[in-house]
Design a protein around this motif. Structure first.
Motif, PDB file in Angstrom:
ATOM      1  N   GLN A  75       4.357  -2.373  -7.534  1.00 33.71           N
ATOM      2  CA  GLN A  75       5.030  -3.826  -7.460  1.00 33.71           C
ATOM      3  C   GLN A  75       5.790  -4.451  -8.856  1.00 33.71           C
ATOM      4  O   GLN A  75       6.737  -4.751  -8.718  1.00 33.71           O
ATOM      5  CB  GLN A  75       3.864  -4.651  -6.968  1.00 33.71           C
ATOM      6  N   ARG A 106       7.805  -2.257  -3.254  1.00 30.13           N
ATOM      7  CA  ARG A 106       6.866  -2.557  -2.262  1.00 30.13           C
ATOM      8  C   ARG A 106       6.241  -1.438  -1.706  1.00 30.13           C
ATOM      9  O   ARG A 106       6.943  -0.921  -0.809  1.00 30.13           O
ATOM     10  CB  ARG A 106       7.385  -3.551  -1.555  1.00 30.13           C
ATOM     11  N   CYS A 147      -0.410  -4.465   1.594  1.00 27.99           N
ATOM     12  CA  CYS A 147      -0.153  -2.960   0.605  1.00 27.99           C
ATOM     13  C   CYS A 147      -1.248  -2.096   0.996  1.00 27.99           C
ATOM     14  O   CYS A 147      -1.031  -0.831   0.417  1.00 27.99           O
ATOM     15  CB  CYS A 147       0.041  -3.393  -0.762  1.00 27.99           C
TER      16      CYS A 147
END
Length: 209
Positions: A55, A60, A94
């Motif tokens: 990040q 991402r 994530c």
């Protein structure tokens, strides 16, 4: 199917000496000594740290990793994961945690609570080795995973077996109707890729790639 972003599978593969190892050579010993829960926590912490590093680099990245039955049965695990995510400043989406289908049948209520708790913070669940059981699709009436990882046994002869092709199509169709994404593992050849694409499978991984 051309989805955006990065999705990687995180694997335990290297020992303290930098040598490659297989899970089968380690996890049995860890289970015997009651260490699976500690390994789960270490692996989740490592994945969150990696996602945070990606990040900061402007990427991402979602990381998918398997957890043991101990993680599912640990009532403190959701709070542990939430604390790591908050400290690292990483969104829950994530992190994708894998649970084997066979563990769901024997711990259905615990898995339901685990999935709900993780979903509340954005962490998604993937059911692994899906389709190996006799009533796999019926599980989806009881839990709502974000992804299904199709049992790799179907990939062994996918291009030659009409039965395997039909089962993969049924899994992909049922998953699609429920807005659940699918992953096919151990894809070995171009013919299998073509069949999986036409079946509507979302992700593939394997030596062919």
């Amino acid at each position: 199917q051309g989805g955006p972003g990065e999705l990687y599978e995180a694997c335990l593969r290297v020992d303290a000496n930098g040598e490659l190892v297989t899970p089968s050579g380690v996890l049995g010993i860890a289970e015997e000594h009651g260490l699976l829960g500690k390994i789960d926590r270490w692996a989740i912490a490592r994945a969150v740290a990696l996602a945070a590093a990606r990040q900061r680099a402007g990427k991402r990245t979602r990381l998918m990793l398997s957890v043991s039955q101990e993680a599912i049965l640990d009532p403190a695990m959701p709070a542990f994961a939430q604390g790591l995510l908050a400290e690292a400043g990483v969104a829950g989406e994530c992190l994708v945690l894998g649970v084997q289908e066979s563990k769901v049948f024997t711990n259905l209520r615990a898995v339901q609570d685990f999935v709900a708790s993780m979903a509340a913070m954005g962490v998604r669940i993937v059911l692994e080795r899906f389709g190996a059981g006799l009533n796999s699709l019926q599980l989806l009436a009881h839990i709502e995973p974000a992804l299904l990882k199709i049992d790799p046994q179907f990939m062994d002869d996918l291009s030659k077996s009409a039965q395997s092709q039909q089962q993969v199509r049924e899994i992909a169709r049922e998953a699609g109707e429920r807005r659940i994404q699918t992953i096919a593992d151990r894809v070995q050849d171009a013919a299998s890729m073509t069949l999986l694409f036409s079946a509507g499978v979302d992700y593939v991984q394997g030596d062919f790639l």
